[in-house]
Scaffold this motif. Structure first.
Motif, PDB file in Angstrom:
ATOM      1  N   LEU A 230      41.055  50.524  32.489  1.00  0.00           N
ATOM      2  CA  LEU A 230      42.427  50.938  32.787  1.00  0.00           C
ATOM      3  C   LEU A 230      43.415  50.211  31.889  1.00  0.00           C
ATOM      4  CD1 LEU A 230      42.252  51.104  36.687  1.00  0.00           C
ATOM      5  CD2 LEU A 230      42.961  52.994  35.210  1.00  0.00           C
ATOM      6  N   GLU A 231      43.128  48.963  31.606  1.00  0.00           N
ATOM      7  CA  GLU A 231      44.065  48.157  30.822  1.00  0.00           C
ATOM      8  C   GLU A 231      43.985  48.462  29.331  1.00  0.00           C
ATOM      9  OE1 GLU A 231      45.925  44.838  31.927  1.00  0.00           O
ATOM     10  OE2 GLU A 231      44.843  43.449  30.642  1.00  0.00           O
TER      11      GLU A 231
ATOM     12  N   GLU B 259      51.234  49.738  36.072  1.00  0.00           N
ATOM     13  CA  GLU B 259      51.480  49.078  34.772  1.00  0.00           C
ATOM     14  C   GLU B 259      51.480  50.144  33.676  1.00  0.00           C
ATOM     15  OE1 GLU B 259      49.217  45.703  33.527  1.00  0.00           O
ATOM     16  OE2 GLU B 259      49.397  44.670  35.436  1.00  0.00           O
TER      17      GLU B 259
ATOM     18  N   GLN C  59      49.378  37.763  43.036  1.00  0.00           N
ATOM     19  CA  GLN C  59      49.911  38.582  41.953  1.00  0.00           C
ATOM     20  C   GLN C  59      51.429  38.411  41.879  1.00  0.00           C
ATOM     21  OE1 GLN C  59      47.702  39.812  40.041  1.00  0.00           O
ATOM     22  NE2 GLN C  59      45.876  39.998  41.309  1.00  0.00           N
TER      23      GLN C  59
ATOM     24  N   ILE D 278      38.771  40.577  41.638  1.00  0.00           N
ATOM     25  CA  ILE D 278      38.759  41.111  40.271  1.00  0.00           C
ATOM     26  C   ILE D 278      38.859  42.630  40.285  1.00  0.00           C
ATOM     27  CG2 ILE D 278      36.238  40.781  40.257  1.00  0.00           C
ATOM     28  CD1 ILE D 278      36.395  40.643  37.229  1.00  0.00           C
TER      29      ILE D 278
ATOM     30  N   VAL E  19      43.714  35.817  44.796  1.00  0.00           N
ATOM     31  CA  VAL E  19      44.691  35.044  44.027  1.00  0.00           C
ATOM     32  C   VAL E  19      46.015  35.812  44.042  1.00  0.00           C
ATOM     33  CG1 VAL E  19      43.048  33.877  42.518  1.00  0.00           C
ATOM     34  CG2 VAL E  19      43.948  36.111  41.847  1.00  0.00           C
TER      35      VAL E  19
ATOM     36  N   ASP F  33      36.739  49.346  36.074  1.00  0.00           N
ATOM     37  CA  ASP F  33      38.136  49.737  36.279  1.00  0.00           C
ATOM     38  C   ASP F  33      39.129  48.812  35.590  1.00  0.00           C
ATOM     39  OD1 ASP F  33      37.943  51.157  39.663  1.00  0.00           O
ATOM     40  OD2 ASP F  33      37.796  52.085  37.690  1.00  0.00           O
ATOM     41  N   PRO F  34      39.042  47.494  35.807  1.00  0.00           N
ATOM     42  CA  PRO F  34      40.077  46.647  35.184  1.00  0.00           C
ATOM     43  C   PRO F  34      40.123  46.801  33.666  1.00  0.00           C
ATOM     44  CG  PRO F  34      38.811  45.390  36.786  1.00  0.00           C
ATOM     45  CD  PRO F  34      38.115  46.693  36.632  1.00  0.00           C
TER      46      PRO F  34
ATOM     47  N   SER G 253      44.131  38.359  32.106  1.00  0.00           N
ATOM     48  CA  SER G 253      42.957  39.234  32.167  1.00  0.00           C
ATOM     49  C   SER G 253      43.374  40.536  32.818  1.00  0.00           C
ATOM     50  CB  SER G 253      41.811  38.600  32.963  1.00  0.00           C
ATOM     51  OG  SER G 253      41.871  38.978  34.321  1.00  0.00           O
ATOM     52  N   ALA G 254      42.526  41.522  32.688  1.00  0.00           N
ATOM     53  CA  ALA G 254      42.841  42.831  33.264  1.00  0.00           C
ATOM     54  C   ALA G 254      42.882  42.788  34.781  1.00  0.00           C
ATOM     55  CB  ALA G 254      41.796  43.839  32.795  1.00  0.00           C
ATOM     56  N   ALA G 255      42.339  41.724  35.370  1.00  0.00           N
ATOM     57  CA  ALA G 255      42.338  41.621  36.833  1.00  0.00           C
ATOM     58  C   ALA G 255      43.655  41.072  37.369  1.00  0.00           C
ATOM     59  CB  ALA G 255      41.186  40.726  37.287  1.00  0.00           C
ATOM     60  N   LYS G 256      44.540  40.666  36.466  1.00  0.00           N
ATOM     61  CA  LYS G 256      45.800  40.057  36.862  1.00  0.00           C
ATOM     62  C   LYS G 256      46.946  41.022  36.623  1.00  0.00           C
ATOM     63  CE  LYS G 256      47.569  35.742  35.576  1.00  0.00           C
ATOM     64  NZ  LYS G 256      47.620  34.579  34.685  1.00  0.00           N
ATOM     65  N   TYR G 257      47.980  40.918  37.443  1.00  0.00           N
ATOM     66  CA  TYR G 257      49.182  41.712  37.236  1.00  0.00           C
ATOM     67  C   TYR G 257      50.012  41.061  36.143  1.00  0.00           C
ATOM     68  CZ  TYR G 257      53.770  43.815  38.209  1.00  0.00           C
ATOM     69  OH  TYR G 257      54.978  44.465  38.111  1.00  0.00           O
ATOM     70  N   CYS G 258      50.482  41.873  35.224  1.00  0.00           N
ATOM     71  CA  CYS G 258      51.376  41.371  34.195  1.00  0.00           C
ATOM     72  C   CYS G 258      52.788  41.720  34.645  1.00  0.00           C
ATOM     73  CB  CYS G 258      51.040  42.038  32.860  1.00  0.00           C
ATOM     74  SG  CYS G 258      51.786  41.190  31.492  1.00  0.00           S
TER      75      CYS G 258
ATOM     76  N   PHE H 119      42.562  48.377  43.798  1.00  0.00           N
ATOM     77  CA  PHE H 119      42.870  47.667  42.546  1.00  0.00           C
ATOM     78  C   PHE H 119      43.550  48.589  41.538  1.00  0.00           C
ATOM     79  CE2 PHE H 119      42.660  44.954  39.002  1.00  0.00           C
ATOM     80  CZ  PHE H 119      42.395  45.781  37.926  1.00  0.00           C
TER      81      PHE H 119
ATOM     82  N   ASP I  10      37.757  46.431  42.994  1.00  0.00           N
ATOM     83  CA  ASP I  10      37.331  46.891  44.316  1.00  0.00           C
ATOM     84  C   ASP I  10      35.822  46.803  44.506  1.00  0.00           C
ATOM     85  OD1 ASP I  10      39.866  49.475  44.256  1.00  0.00           O
ATOM     86  OD2 ASP I  10      39.946  47.442  45.066  1.00  0.00           O
TER      87      ASP I  10
END
Lengths: 431, 386
Positions: free
Chosen positions: B340-341, A135, B131, B104, B129, B336-337, B300-305, A128, B106
């Motif tokens: 990191l975001e 990003e 990306q 969401i 889901v 992590d999500p 959300s932080a779990a999604k790629y922007c 992940f 690892d």
């Protein structure tokens, strides 16, 4: 005890060659102002090197840069710098080493600054953190980013839907991005040729890995394995150079077997193989030599490891297939070790313990890496149950030296080796 | 019913780690099945259309002592998987027939594998889901994933899920989202009338109740809260960001409000408001759910922007829409999500002069004084200098 810096480090010709190859790649990367070549950054799992080469682009791997900085004892400062910049102490230290390095001029091992990449090839495979890492880099570099989403093998199989999805992305997202950035039109025959080379190198690479089934093992498949995976996991898979490297490596190992030698270590050949281990998890890089010494000084050799599969699993039969060039790239990505589910990973470890006649499983659990680490305690229990062989668990980190406690690790390893010894004596007595 | 009565019921549901209401629902009909799901998002419509009860699993919270679960995790991994394992091993989930683990992070990803090994009789699906948000790429992939989920539930239940059932379920969940948004809008407009602890408990009730019942609870609350007189405080208005998986203890939410902040928006249970518009009821219902995810789902932080310029825009638009004066970035330790975001979101807030602070928590955090001090100082600084 740490190896004194002035001591000569013994290396085989193949180790010196792979060092030269990686150094040459850094020279190319830092010379793009003169050559005009474009740079694509990507990750080791899901590294589409054969494809990137089709566009005359250079392949930069931030994980390898972080490893280099770790082994040269520079990453600690970089990690702390990133934390000062607002990055959490809880997140992956590869990311922080990369960002910290950027803030200090992004100096490559050759002392020259690394240029900004022209493309971030976000191969979202098995981790992940990769998604957010790129990003963050996009945020810093402001360069084009191409996402390749590689679905996780949640049920332990690659479905047609997963494969089709990855193939479609390669065809409709990745290749157009590479063409746009490089200005080079995609030639599928170049890809086929590269894939042919990959398959040749993979055959010899797997032979080398499986040579550890010999007693004594002529290789260390973890610490020594780090050198062996260098070319195939980085900017060389698909090249003639990689084919030649693995031919050379195979000859070296064949000779070791003929001579009944154990593996090469920084202090020469390991003489007395006393313990055969399977290791799960990445190594620590900041104290790599010190960590390795804790094994070979007690006659412990690693006969199989999962880290040497992180950039591709080849010892279960997969080879890059030039006849199905795009599909094979998809299968390669989907099959990388950390993209496999826990059951598959446990099955692999069980197979390795049995087929390589290991005395046990050691897990080096990495604080930074949830992809590897979450679930490892259960994996250890499972492998112990299935094989009857004991497991051991140590905790370190990738490139943050604050998380390597030498005394703690050595203590656990020595206890583990004693446990193995006691079990042997018990078995002998029972017999 | 008064708000107090409604919230008392929600509190009882929240406190009940035996999931009694879900057990009773299942026991009422031997053919019934319960499907657990973890954060952030699964299409509950499909579970509902199968005649099954979707059950939100958000860990054990601060009332659960984790003994067994800790044996499965190293110290540097968050608490939600430990307490979820604890729920499993202490048989609190022994009535749950299936578990969905969304993509969401690892830790949750690998938890799906642990569940397969530890509870082999349970239907387990890692729910991925896309990306890639292109209809013909990510859309096709995701629609097929939804078909596989549907097929898995059909096999589990020995039933067929019809398109008609899917459309009916979609309609019910459309209403649920409308009502939830109505509660959130009500709180944003009149935060003194909808304390965040109450809103939170309402949302948690939706994780365990059948959706039809939850819809009624939401309607009842809106009606009761609108007429109830409550003191208005001189609080500043803030948005909570980062708490979308491992949940904070109730006392943490309470502490933030006690410290002088009205929470006018949050991301506690993103599944409730993940889809930002009604899902259309015409045509292929699975494709409709897929389109909804691709084109109008929350961030959300779990999604790629996929566009750099879009990073942080969802949060920024939430701040603007709710009239918030600042953001509190709360994240579970080791998440992590969220962690990191966070630097990217903070940069976006700085660009637009939106004040922010950040802290970490665990689902069993007990020491609230530092939280109150931080949030209180933040509230004061907003009132004095913003």
């Amino acid at each position: 005890m740490a190896i004194p810096e002035q001591a000569e480090v013994i290396k085989d010709s193949s180790m010196l060659l792979q060092k030269q190859m990686i150094a040459a790649n850094y020279d190319e990367l830092t010379n793009t102002a003169e050559t005009g070549k474009k740079i694509s950054s990507t990750f080791v799992p899901g590294n589409l090197n054969e494809l990137v080469m089709c566009f005359d682009m250079l392949n930069n791997l931030p994980e390898i840069n972080a490893i280099n900085n770790g082994m040269r004892k520079k990453s600690g400062m970089m990690v702390m710098q990133a934390e000062k910049m607002g990055h959490s102490e809880d997140v992956c230290t590869y990311v922080k080493a990369d960002i910290g390095s950027m803030s200090k001029g992004n100096i490559a091992p050759n002392g020259k600054p690394m240029p900004s990449p022209d493309l971030l090839l976000l191969s979202y495979t098995g981790c992940f953190t990769f998604m957010k890492w790129f990003e963050l880099l996009r945020h810093e570099y402001g360069c084009e980013t191409a996402m390749l989403h590689v679905p996780y093998e949640g049920d332990g199989i690659i479905t047609q839907n997963m494969r089709d999805y990855v193939v479609k992305q390669i065809k409709e997202v990745i290749i157009p991005a590479l063409e746009r950035v490089s200005g080079v039109k995609f030639d599928i025959d170049r890809l086929r040729e590269n894939l042919r080379n990959s398959a040749k190198a993979e055959d010899d690479f797997v032979w080398v890995l499986e040579s550890a089934k010999n007693k004594p093992s002529p290789i260390d498949a973890y610490f020594g394995g780090v050198y062996y995976i260098g070319p195939i996991f980085t900017a060389f898979r698909g090249t003639d150079k990689a084919v030649d490297y693995y031919k050379l490596l195979r000859k070296e190992i064949e000779q070791r077997i003929v001579e009944g030698k154990g593996p090469i270590t920084p202090e020469g050949d390991m003489k007395d193989e006393r313990y055969r281990l399977v290791v799960e998890g990445p190594p620590n890089w900041t104290n790599f030599r010190e960590f390795w010494k804790m094994f070979y000084e007690d006659g412990a050799v690693v006969v199989a490891s999962t880290y040497t599969k992180v950039g591709g699993v080849y010892d279960l039969g997969f080879r890059h297939d030039p006849d199905n060039p795009i599909e094979t790239l998809a299968d390669y990505c989907l099959g990388c070790y950390t993209n496999r589910n826990l059951s598959q990973r446990v099955d692999m470890l069980e197979k390795y313990v049995n087929e390589y006649q290991a005395d046990g499983l050691l897990i080096n659990s990495i604080k930074s890496c949830n992809s590897f680490s979450a679930g490892q305690l259960l994996m250890m229990q499972e492998v112990e149950k299935r094989t009857g062989k004991p497991g051991a668990f140590i905790e370190t980190d990738l490139v943050d030296p604050r998380y390597f406690s030498a005394a703690n690790v050595k203590n656990r390893l020595e206890s583990y080796f004693q446990m193995i010894e006691q079990r042997r004596q018990g078995a002998r007595t029972a017999a | 019913m008064s708000t107090a009565e409604i919230i008392a019921r929600c509190q009882a549901l929240y406190d009940d780690l035996d999931f009694t209401s879900a057990r009773e629902w299942k026991e009422a009909d031997p053919k019934r099945k319960v499907i657990g799901y973890m954060p952030v998002y699964v299409p509950r419509e499909i579970i509902h259309a199968a005649g099954m009860l979707p059950l939100g699993i958000l860990g054990g919270g601060d009332q659960m002592e984790v003994i067994h679960g800790d044996a499965y995790y190293q110290s540097y991994i968050c608490r939600i998987p430990r307490s979820t394992i604890e729920l499993g091993l202490t048989k609190k989930l022994d009535f749950v027939d299936g578990m969905l683990f969304p993509s969401i992070c690892d830790v949750i990803r690998n938890l799906s594998g642990m569940w397969q090994l530890m509870f082999p009789g349970v239907y387990v699906r890692y729910f991925d889901v896309p990306q890639n948000y292109n209809d013909s790429i990510g859309g096709e992939y995701y629609t097929e994933e939804l078909r596989e989920l549907k097929a898995g539930l059909e096999k589990l239940g020995g039933i067929t899920i019809t398109d008609e059932a899917l459309r009916e379920s979609t309609a019910v969940y459309n209403e649920n989202r409308r009502l939830i948004n109505a509660v959130y809008d009500f709180r944003a407009e009149q935060p003194s009338k909808a304390p965040s602890v109450e809103v939170y408990l309402l949302m948690r009730a939706g994780m365990v109740l059948p959706v039809e019942e939850h819809n009624q609870v939401l309607k009842d609350y809106l009606e009761a809260a609108a007429v109830e007189e409550r003191p208005v405080r001189d609080n500043c208005r803030i948005v909570i960001n980062g708490a979308f998986c491992e949940q904070p203890p109730l006392n943490l939410i309470r502490s933030i409000e006690m410290a002088g902040c009205y929470i006018v928006d949050d991301d506690y249970m993103l599944i409730n408001r993940w889809l930002l518009e009604d899902v259309t009821l015409e045509g292929d219902p699975l494709k409709n759910l897929s389109d909804a995810f691709l084109h109008f789902s929350a961030d959300s932080a779990a999604k790629y922007c996929d566009r750099a310029e879009d990073v942080g825009q969802y949060l920024l638009s939430t701040v603007k829409k709710t009239g918030a004066e600042g953001v509190i970035f709360t994240a579970p330790s080791f998440c992590d999500p969220a962690l990191l975001e966070r630097p990217m979101l903070q940069d976006r807030m700085d660009e637009h002069s939106v004040p922010h602070i950040s802290f970490k928590y665990a689902e069993n955090s007990g020491q609230m004084q530092p939280i109150r001090e931080q949030a209180g100082t933040f509230a004061d600084s907003i009132k004095l200098w913003s």
